[in-house]
Design a protein around this motif. Structure first.
Motif, PDB file in Angstrom:
ATOM      1  N   ALA A 293       0.829  -1.205   0.000  1.00 37.78           N
ATOM      2  CA  ALA A 293       0.000   0.000   0.000  1.00 37.78           C
ATOM      3  C   ALA A 293       0.864   1.255   0.000  1.00 37.78           C
ATOM      4  N   GLN A 294       1.924   1.250   0.801  1.00 34.30           N
ATOM      5  CA  GLN A 294       2.816   2.412   0.840  1.00 34.30           C
ATOM      6  C   GLN A 294       3.500   2.633  -0.501  1.00 34.30           C
ATOM      7  N   HIS A 295       3.691   1.547  -1.236  1.00 34.76           N
ATOM      8  CA  HIS A 295       4.366   1.612  -2.537  1.00 34.76           C
ATOM      9  C   HIS A 295       3.389   1.931  -3.666  1.00 34.76           C
ATOM     10  N   GLY A 296       2.072   2.008  -3.319  1.00 31.21           N
ATOM     11  CA  GLY A 296       1.075   2.355  -4.314  1.00 31.21           C
ATOM     12  C   GLY A 296       0.505   1.181  -5.081  1.00 31.21           C
ATOM     13  N   ASP A 297       0.927  -0.039  -4.756  1.00 34.57           N
ATOM     14  CA  ASP A 297       0.400  -1.225  -5.432  1.00 34.57           C
ATOM     15  C   ASP A 297      -0.826  -1.706  -4.658  1.00 34.57           C
ATOM     16  N   LEU A 298      -1.963  -1.047  -4.897  1.00 38.42           N
ATOM     17  CA  LEU A 298      -3.135  -1.271  -4.062  1.00 38.42           C
ATOM     18  C   LEU A 298      -3.764  -2.644  -4.288  1.00 38.42           C
ATOM     19  N   ALA A 299      -3.720  -3.151  -5.506  1.00 41.63           N
ATOM     20  CA  ALA A 299      -4.289  -4.476  -5.774  1.00 41.63           C
ATOM     21  C   ALA A 299      -3.531  -5.553  -5.008  1.00 41.63           C
ATOM     22  N   ALA A 300      -2.189  -5.486  -5.031  1.00 39.82           N
ATOM     23  CA  ALA A 300      -1.377  -6.460  -4.291  1.00 39.82           C
ATOM     24  C   ALA A 300      -1.570  -6.283  -2.793  1.00 39.82           C
ATOM     25  N   ALA A 301      -1.707  -5.035  -2.355  1.00 44.87           N
ATOM     26  CA  ALA A 301      -1.921  -4.774  -0.926  1.00 44.87           C
ATOM     27  C   ALA A 301      -3.221  -5.417  -0.465  1.00 44.87           C
ATOM     28  N   GLU A 302      -4.283  -5.254  -1.262  1.00 41.65           N
ATOM     29  CA  GLU A 302      -5.566  -5.848  -0.896  1.00 41.65           C
ATOM     30  C   GLU A 302      -5.466  -7.364  -0.805  1.00 41.65           C
ATOM     31  N   ARG A 303      -4.764  -7.996  -1.766  1.00 39.63           N
ATOM     32  CA  ARG A 303      -4.609  -9.456  -1.738  1.00 39.63           C
ATOM     33  C   ARG A 303      -3.899  -9.909  -0.466  1.00 39.63           C
ATOM     34  N   GLU A 304      -2.811  -9.232  -0.098  1.00 41.15           N
ATOM     35  CA  GLU A 304      -2.046  -9.612   1.096  1.00 41.15           C
ATOM     36  C   GLU A 304      -2.884  -9.434   2.361  1.00 41.15           C
ATOM     37  N   LEU A 305      -3.593  -8.318   2.458  1.00 41.07           N
ATOM     38  CA  LEU A 305      -4.392  -8.057   3.656  1.00 41.07           C
ATOM     39  C   LEU A 305      -5.555  -9.040   3.774  1.00 41.07           C
ATOM     40  N   ARG A 306      -6.177  -9.366   2.658  1.00 41.24           N
ATOM     41  CA  ARG A 306      -7.268 -10.343   2.703  1.00 41.24           C
ATOM     42  C   ARG A 306      -6.738 -11.734   3.078  1.00 41.24           C
ATOM     43  N   THR A 307      -5.545 -12.077   2.604  1.00 44.29           N
ATOM     44  CA  THR A 307      -4.930 -13.358   2.994  1.00 44.29           C
ATOM     45  C   THR A 307      -4.680 -13.394   4.487  1.00 44.29           C
ATOM     46  N   ALA A 308      -4.126 -12.302   5.005  1.00 43.37           N
ATOM     47  CA  ALA A 308      -3.859 -12.233   6.451  1.00 43.37           C
ATOM     48  C   ALA A 308      -5.155 -12.346   7.240  1.00 43.37           C
ATOM     49  N   ARG A 309      -6.185 -11.641   6.797  1.00 46.99           N
ATOM     50  CA  ARG A 309      -7.468 -11.681   7.515  1.00 46.99           C
ATOM     51  C   ARG A 309      -8.062 -13.090   7.492  1.00 46.99           C
ATOM     52  N   GLU A 310      -7.982 -13.758   6.362  1.00 48.13           N
ATOM     53  CA  GLU A 310      -8.526 -15.115   6.253  1.00 48.13           C
ATOM     54  C   GLU A 310      -7.791 -16.084   7.189  1.00 48.13           C
ATOM     55  N   MET A 311      -6.452 -15.959   7.248  1.00 43.22           N
ATOM     56  CA  MET A 311      -5.666 -16.845   8.108  1.00 43.22           C
ATOM     57  C   MET A 311      -6.011 -16.622   9.578  1.00 43.22           C
ATOM     58  N   LEU A 312      -6.201 -15.376   9.956  1.00 39.67           N
ATOM     59  CA  LEU A 312      -6.501 -15.082  11.354  1.00 39.67           C
ATOM     60  C   LEU A 312      -7.960 -15.363  11.693  1.00 39.67           C
ATOM     61  N   THR A 313      -8.839 -15.307  10.696  1.00 41.16           N
ATOM     62  CA  THR A 313     -10.235 -15.677  10.931  1.00 41.16           C
ATOM     63  C   THR A 313     -10.328 -17.141  11.324  1.00 41.16           C
ATOM     64  N   ASP A 314      -9.524 -17.986  10.668  1.00 39.86           N
ATOM     65  CA  ASP A 314      -9.487 -19.410  11.022  1.00 39.86           C
ATOM     66  C   ASP A 314      -9.095 -19.600  12.480  1.00 39.86           C
ATOM     67  N   ARG A 315      -8.290 -18.665  13.001  1.00 44.21           N
ATOM     68  CA  ARG A 315      -7.782 -18.783  14.368  1.00 44.21           C
ATOM     69  C   ARG A 315      -8.597 -17.949  15.356  1.00 44.21           C
ATOM     70  N   GLN A 316      -9.638 -17.273  14.868  1.00 47.45           N
ATOM     71  CA  GLN A 316     -10.517 -16.454  15.707  1.00 47.45           C
ATOM     72  C   GLN A 316      -9.748 -15.362  16.454  1.00 47.45           C
ATOM     73  N   ALA A 317      -8.730 -14.799  15.780  1.00 48.27           N
ATOM     74  CA  ALA A 317      -7.908 -13.734  16.384  1.00 48.27           C
ATOM     75  C   ALA A 317      -8.592 -12.388  16.133  1.00 48.27           C
ATOM     76  N   ASP A 318      -9.665 -12.127  16.878  1.00 44.54           N
ATOM     77  CA  ASP A 318     -10.581 -11.039  16.555  1.00 44.54           C
ATOM     78  C   ASP A 318      -9.931  -9.655  16.546  1.00 44.54           C
ATOM     79  N   LEU A 319      -9.105  -9.354  17.556  1.00 40.78           N
ATOM     80  CA  LEU A 319      -8.535  -8.008  17.625  1.00 40.78           C
ATOM     81  C   LEU A 319      -7.609  -7.742  16.445  1.00 40.78           C
ATOM     82  N   TYR A 320      -6.748  -8.703  16.132  1.00 36.97           N
ATOM     83  CA  TYR A 320      -5.857  -8.531  14.988  1.00 36.97           C
ATOM     84  C   TYR A 320      -6.649  -8.405  13.691  1.00 36.97           C
ATOM     85  N   ILE A 321      -7.746  -9.167  13.564  1.00 38.16           N
ATOM     86  CA  ILE A 321      -8.585  -9.084  12.357  1.00 38.16           C
ATOM     87  C   ILE A 321      -9.116  -7.664  12.187  1.00 38.16           C
ATOM     88  N   ARG A 322      -9.606  -7.074  13.276  1.00 40.05           N
ATOM     89  CA  ARG A 322     -10.151  -5.716  13.199  1.00 40.05           C
ATOM     90  C   ARG A 322      -9.064  -4.716  12.791  1.00 40.05           C
TER      91      ARG A 322
END
Length: 452
Positions: A293-322
């Motif tokens: 995101a800082q580098h301006g590659d917003l599509a790649a940033a969205e993919r990485e953030l959604r991957t992170a959110r999905e992995m933490l959703t499996d672990r019910q890590a609610d605060l980090y997800i938010r």
């Protein structure tokens, strides 16, 4: 003290008597050839305490261990508990944290029942880490404090993991300065103690980077990263080293060194993949998303953030997800999807508040203010900016406060309130000047082994 010694003798005597009668031995049969039946009688009556040699002799005759006679603990219990603690830790790393918490709770009770303070402290440390993952910050702090209390007479390096956990919990709650205080105080104690422990220092320096950056103390964060990297070759814990590379990446990002930050994240990610530690791996995707995101590659940033959110959703890590969702909302807004970003932010605001993710709560209100401005709703934007200011001031997040004062000042100027705008700009300049240095006090001592 005398009462404790009397109780100790009586308990040992009862164990000897119980095992002797269970095995059908007379006092003479148990005693010979090294001791007398009269001596066994005095032991069983609790009138004397056997020497270490006598404990070993009677333990061998009774088919048990000297430790079990002396303490009542089953043979090899401590070793067995440590093995099961390692299994629970692996469950936390690779499985469901709720399952790990259940294991740690049972182990804490078992260790407490048998007076194994160190093993109970390790189980409480695991419970604290599970609570952190779920965002149950008060519960986490309670577990970490209980572990520290059990280890209060142990050397400081042994207490560092629990202290670090408590500091991380306070950081997530928005108490940035207290988090810094805990970590810097421990760093000073270790470095001034003569023989600093590299692994303990690595844990502390890696942990202190995040509050330094949130406070705007970039110079201290960079120094902590350098010192941690210098210590890394002396540490054989791959989890600690991987966590270090992730923390160092944050300082490189703050310094604009994106290529080096990406390389550090790649090192961390490779280690986490080898170790199958999903939570830490998710954090790497999270930070890579921020980097993109800082580098301006917003599509790649969205993919990485959604991957992170999905992995933490499996672990019910609610605060980090938010927290990830706040950064994802920023990417969505910058991609021209403001309505989607606002919807996401509205859903997560209840989960973030002054004592639970204050910095990210402030960032969420800042984004909502920007979106409101884009929609031509200045009053709504001002409300969000002022809410964000209150949250960030409570947390002491100087770097974010300076930016927010600029945004609010610009809004006030555009709506004709020049005096208020000037006051807000001045406040922002105050947060910008030597950030972090005026409130944190002297920097902690440098480890003797790294001094030139």
């Amino acid at each position: 003290m005398a009462d404790d010694e009397d109780d100790d003798r009586l308990l040992i005597g009862r164990r000897i008597h119980a095992l002797r009668t269970e095995r059908g031995l007379t006092q003479r049969a148990l005693a010979e050839p090294a001791y007398t039946a009269a001596y066994v009688s005095t032991l069983e009556a609790g009138r004397v305490r056997p020497s270490e040699n006598a404990l070993r002799f009677f333990a061998e005759r009774l088919g048990t261990t000297a430790e079990q006679l002396a303490t009542g603990r089953p043979a090899h219990l401590a070793t067995d508990l440590r093995l099961r603690l390692a299994d629970a830790r692996q469950t936390l790393c690779t499985g469901r944290s709720a399952d790990a918490a259940e294991r740690f709770a049972g182990l804490a009770d078992e260790a407490g029942l048998h007076g194994l303070s160190q093993e109970r402290a390790d189980a409480l440390l695991g419970l604290g880490d599970c609570a952190l993952e779920h965002g149950e910050l008060d519960l986490a702090i309670g577990h970490f404090e209980a572990a520290e209390e059990l280890l209060r007479d142990a050397p400081l390096p042994r207490r560092v993991p629990a202290l670090r956990g408590r500091a991380v919990a306070h950081l997530l709650a928005g108490d940035l300065r207290y988090s810094c205080y805990l970590l810097e105080s421990a760093i000073d104690q270790l470095n001034n103690g003569g023989l600093p422990d590299p692994q303990a220092l690595l844990l502390l320096y890696s942990a202190v980077i995040a509050p330094y950056l949130d406070l705007g103390a970039h110079r201290r964060a960079a120094q902590a990263a350098e010192l941690a990297l210098a210590l890394a070759p002396q540490v054989d814990d791959p989890v600690a080293v991987a966590r270090l590379h992730r923390s160092v990446a944050r300082t490189l990002l703050a310094d604009g060194r994106t290529a080096e930050a990406d390389a550090a994240l790649a090192q961390a990610q490779q280690l986490y993949q080898q170790l199958r530690i999903r939570t830490e791996l998710a954090h790497c995707h999270w930070m890579r998303g921020y980097l993109r995101a800082q580098h301006g590659d917003l599509a790649a940033a969205e993919r990485e953030l959604r991957t992170a959110r999905e992995m933490l959703t499996d672990r019910q890590a609610d605060l980090y997800i938010r927290q990830i969702e706040v950064e994802l909302a920023d990417v969505l807004r910058r991609s021209g999807r403001s309505a989607e970003a606002a919807e996401l932010l509205a859903e997560l605001l209840d989960a973030l508040h002054p004592h639970r993710g204050a910095v990210h709560a402030g960032a969420a209100h800042r984004l909502l203010g920007l979106i409101a401005e884009e929609r031509g709703a200045p009053d709504e934007a001002e409300r969000h900016y002022r809410t964000a200011l209150d949250l960030l001031q409570q947390a002491g997040a100087s770097a974010d406060l300076a930016d927010l004062c600029r945004l609010l000042g610009d809004l006030l100027r555009r709506t004709g309130r020049l005096e208020q705008a000037l006051d807000t700009y001045r406040a922002g300049l105050g947060h910008q000047s030597t950030p972090g240095t005026t409130t944190l006090g002297p920097a902690p001592a440098v480890p003797p082994l790294t001094e030139s």
